[in-house]
Design a protein around this motif. Structure first.
Motif, PDB file in Angstrom:
ATOM      1  N   ILE A  64       0.415   3.727   3.087  1.00 48.04           N
ATOM      2  CA  ILE A  64       0.960   3.193   4.338  1.00 48.04           C
ATOM      3  C   ILE A  64       2.478   3.135   4.280  1.00 48.04           C
ATOM      4  O   ILE A  64       3.167   3.482   5.247  1.00 48.04           O
ATOM      5  N   ARG A  65       3.002   2.697   3.139  1.00 40.15           N
ATOM      6  CA  ARG A  65       4.457   2.555   3.018  1.00 40.15           C
ATOM      7  C   ARG A  65       5.159   3.902   3.161  1.00 40.15           C
ATOM      8  O   ARG A  65       6.127   4.036   3.914  1.00 40.15           O
ATOM      9  N   GLU A  66       4.661   4.905   2.476  1.00 35.99           N
ATOM     10  CA  GLU A  66       5.319   6.215   2.510  1.00 35.99           C
ATOM     11  C   GLU A  66       5.157   6.884   3.874  1.00 35.99           C
ATOM     12  O   GLU A  66       6.107   7.466   4.406  1.00 35.99           O
ATOM     13  N   ALA A  67       3.957   6.805   4.457  1.00 35.99           N
ATOM     14  CA  ALA A  67       3.721   7.454   5.749  1.00 35.99           C
ATOM     15  C   ALA A  67       4.546   6.782   6.851  1.00 35.99           C
ATOM     16  O   ALA A  67       5.135   7.464   7.701  1.00 35.99           O
ATOM     17  N   THR A  68       4.598   5.456   6.821  1.00 36.43           N
ATOM     18  CA  THR A  68       5.361   4.735   7.849  1.00 36.43           C
ATOM     19  C   THR A  68       6.848   4.959   7.685  1.00 36.43           C
ATOM     20  O   THR A  68       7.589   5.113   8.671  1.00 36.43           O
ATOM     21  N   GLN A  69       7.305   5.009   6.436  1.00 38.91           N
ATOM     22  CA  GLN A  69       8.726   5.272   6.211  1.00 38.91           C
ATOM     23  C   GLN A  69       9.118   6.639   6.753  1.00 38.91           C
ATOM     24  O   GLN A  69      10.157   6.785   7.422  1.00 38.91           O
ATOM     25  N   LEU A  70       8.286   7.644   6.519  1.00 40.17           N
ATOM     26  CA  LEU A  70       8.573   8.988   7.036  1.00 40.17           C
ATOM     27  C   LEU A  70       8.608   8.982   8.560  1.00 40.17           C
ATOM     28  O   LEU A  70       9.482   9.605   9.168  1.00 40.17           O
ATOM     29  N   ALA A  71       7.658   8.289   9.181  1.00 36.48           N
ATOM     30  CA  ALA A  71       7.613   8.230  10.644  1.00 36.48           C
ATOM     31  C   ALA A  71       8.854   7.542  11.200  1.00 36.48           C
ATOM     32  O   ALA A  71       9.435   7.991  12.194  1.00 36.48           O
ATOM     33  N   LEU A  72       9.275   6.445  10.567  1.00 31.59           N
ATOM     34  CA  LEU A  72      10.475   5.741  11.014  1.00 31.59           C
ATOM     35  C   LEU A  72      11.713   6.615  10.866  1.00 31.59           C
ATOM     36  O   LEU A  72      12.575   6.657  11.750  1.00 31.59           O
ATOM     37  N   GLU A  73      11.810   7.308   9.765  1.00 29.66           N
ATOM     38  CA  GLU A  73      12.974   8.162   9.529  1.00 29.66           C
ATOM     39  C   GLU A  73      12.994   9.341  10.494  1.00 29.66           C
ATOM     40  O   GLU A  73      14.072   9.762  10.940  1.00 29.66           O
ATOM     41  N   ARG A  74      11.820   9.860  10.851  1.00 27.86           N
ATOM     42  CA  ARG A  74      11.765  10.941  11.850  1.00 27.86           C
ATOM     43  C   ARG A  74      12.271  10.457  13.201  1.00 27.86           C
ATOM     44  O   ARG A  74      12.820  11.233  13.979  1.00 27.86           O
ATOM     45  N   ASP A  75      12.106   9.173  13.467  1.00 29.24           N
ATOM     46  CA  ASP A  75      12.579   8.601  14.729  1.00 29.24           C
ATOM     47  C   ASP A  75      14.039   8.159  14.654  1.00 29.24           C
ATOM     48  O   ASP A  75      14.546   7.557  15.603  1.00 29.24           O
ATOM     49  N   GLY A  76      14.701   8.433  13.538  1.00 30.70           N
ATOM     50  CA  GLY A  76      16.130   8.176  13.449  1.00 30.70           C
ATOM     51  C   GLY A  76      16.532   6.882  12.780  1.00 30.70           C
ATOM     52  O   GLY A  76      17.722   6.547  12.743  1.00 30.70           O
ATOM     53  N   PHE A  77      15.565   6.117  12.242  1.00 27.06           N
ATOM     54  CA  PHE A  77      15.895   4.877  11.555  1.00 27.06           C
ATOM     55  C   PHE A  77      16.303   5.145  10.106  1.00 27.06           C
ATOM     56  O   PHE A  77      15.827   6.097   9.485  1.00 27.06           O
ATOM     57  N   THR A  78      17.164   4.304   9.583  1.00 25.09           N
ATOM     58  CA  THR A  78      17.412   4.265   8.146  1.00 25.09           C
ATOM     59  C   THR A  78      16.455   3.234   7.570  1.00 25.09           C
ATOM     60  O   THR A  78      16.362   2.112   8.076  1.00 25.09           O
ATOM     61  N   ASP A  81       0.852  -1.189   0.000  1.00 26.83           N
ATOM     62  CA  ASP A  81       0.000   0.000   0.000  1.00 26.83           C
ATOM     63  C   ASP A  81       0.892   1.244   0.000  1.00 26.83           C
ATOM     64  O   ASP A  81       1.639   1.488   0.951  1.00 26.83           O
ATOM     65  N   ASP A  82       0.800   2.025  -1.063  1.00 32.99           N
ATOM     66  CA  ASP A  82       1.692   3.179  -1.228  1.00 32.99           C
ATOM     67  C   ASP A  82       1.560   4.180  -0.084  1.00 32.99           C
ATOM     68  O   ASP A  82       2.567   4.719   0.406  1.00 32.99           O
ATOM     69  N   MET A 137      10.082  -1.332   0.300  1.00 38.28           N
ATOM     70  CA  MET A 137       9.830  -2.060  -0.932  1.00 38.28           C
ATOM     71  C   MET A 137       8.346  -2.394  -1.046  1.00 38.28           C
ATOM     72  O   MET A 137       7.676  -2.612  -0.035  1.00 38.28           O
ATOM     73  N   PRO A 138       7.812  -2.488  -2.309  1.00 38.38           N
ATOM     74  CA  PRO A 138       6.374  -2.673  -2.500  1.00 38.38           C
ATOM     75  C   PRO A 138       5.905  -4.115  -2.649  1.00 38.38           C
ATOM     76  O   PRO A 138       4.705  -4.363  -2.706  1.00 38.38           O
ATOM     77  N   ASP A 139       6.818  -5.079  -2.742  1.00 42.11           N
ATOM     78  CA  ASP A 139       6.394  -6.459  -2.941  1.00 42.11           C
ATOM     79  C   ASP A 139       7.438  -7.417  -2.370  1.00 42.11           C
ATOM     80  O   ASP A 139       8.557  -7.020  -2.032  1.00 42.11           O
ATOM     81  N   GLY A 140       7.056  -8.682  -2.283  1.00 44.84           N
ATOM     82  CA  GLY A 140       7.906  -9.659  -1.635  1.00 44.84           C
ATOM     83  C   GLY A 140       9.218  -9.933  -2.342  1.00 44.84           C
ATOM     84  O   GLY A 140      10.265 -10.079  -1.701  1.00 44.84           O
ATOM     85  N   LEU A 141       9.192 -10.011  -3.650  1.00 45.34           N
ATOM     86  CA  LEU A 141      10.409 -10.329  -4.398  1.00 45.34           C
ATOM     87  C   LEU A 141      11.439  -9.215  -4.270  1.00 45.34           C
ATOM     88  O   LEU A 141      12.625  -9.468  -4.045  1.00 45.34           O
ATOM     89  N   SER A 142      10.993  -7.963  -4.415  1.00 48.56           N
ATOM     90  CA  SER A 142      11.933  -6.847  -4.250  1.00 48.56           C
ATOM     91  C   SER A 142      12.378  -6.744  -2.806  1.00 48.56           C
ATOM     92  O   SER A 142      13.505  -6.330  -2.515  1.00 48.56           O
ATOM     93  N   GLY A 143      11.493  -7.134  -1.874  1.00 52.44           N
ATOM     94  CA  GLY A 143      11.869  -7.139  -0.456  1.00 52.44           C
ATOM     95  C   GLY A 143      12.977  -8.128  -0.176  1.00 52.44           C
ATOM     96  O   GLY A 143      13.914  -7.831   0.575  1.00 52.44           O
TER      97      GLY A 143
END
Length: 234
Positions: free
Chosen positions: A15-29, A12-13, A33-39
């Motif tokens: 959820i993925r983008e919002a969660t990534q931003l939240a994680l990065e704001r908390d200091g994570f790198t 889900d684009d 990825m959008p699917d299992g194979l690329s993951g």
């Protein structure tokens, strides 16, 4: 925290983008990825410190991806499931996931669960709340229960002389049992000591990990005490 690398696989684009931003704001790198194979490709390329996997993914679902990761690594894995009562939760845990979070999730809850898992695995700021058991176990050294040997200093397990491969969560669970053989440990107590839950959690996490541990050390080694919890036979 800045050095902690998270692999986040979500189709889900929004959820993925919002969660990534939240994680990065908390200091994570974050590698998202959008699917299992690329993951799986990203996991092999970056070797992250923790993986967050949605259960429902195109190409390769999250449970299959978790199995592939677990075949190659003991890196902590948290599954994300849209339904708390879904069989997908149990399947994910049986595939080797260490914990799960139900969607839609509150950002603060997700961060707390990530930090709890990382503390158990030696990341993100020191020992976990349950590390007292490890210190006590280290003083004991080698523990034996029939054909099962637990080396609490070398963090190794052998059954009939053959090494047994445990994930870090399974090892922590076994340490809790082996330092108190014959003592009944409730699911809530195990959640507190092994999963570092300072709040109520889903005891299915405990049940599935106990079953996984039984398949590795012997089905009759850990006894279910109905209505109370589990104990290791001395």
């Amino acid at each position: 925290m800045a050095e902690t690398h998270v692999l986040f696989v979500e189709d889900d684009d929004v959820i993925r983008e919002a969660t990534q931003l939240a994680l990065e704001r908390d200091g994570f790198t974050v590698t998202a990825m959008p699917d299992g194979l690329s993951g799986l490709e990203a996991f092999r390329a970056h070797r992250p410190d923790i993986a967050l996997l949605d259960v429902m993914l195109p190409g390769m679902d999250g449970v299959s991806l978790c199995r592939r990761i677990r075949d190659e690594s003991t890196v902590p894995v948290i599954m994300l499931s849209a339904r708390a009562d879904s069989i997908d939760v149990v399947l994910g845990l049986e595939a080797g996931a260490d914990d799960y979070v139900t969607k839609p999730f509150d950002g603060s809850v997700l961060m707390a669960r990530i930090r709890a898992v990382l503390r158990r695995f030696g990341h993100a700021g020191g020992p976990a709340a349950g590390d007292g058991g490890r210190e006590e176990a280290a003083e004991v050294g080698l523990l034996a229960f029939g054909d099962l040997e637990v080396d609490t200093e070398g963090m190794e397990v052998r059954r009939a002389g053959v090494p047994v491969a445990l994930t870090p969560t399974e090892m922590r669970l076994l340490l809790e049992f082996s330092t108190a053989p014959g003592t009944v440990l409730s699911r809530d107590k195990l959640l507190e000591r092994v999963w570092d839950y300072g709040w109520g959690g889903d005891t299915r996490v405990v049940d599935v990990h106990v079953q996984r541990l039984r398949t590795k050390i012997g089905q009759d080694r850990i006894e279910t005490v109905r209505g109370f919890g589990y104990k290791l036979k001395g």
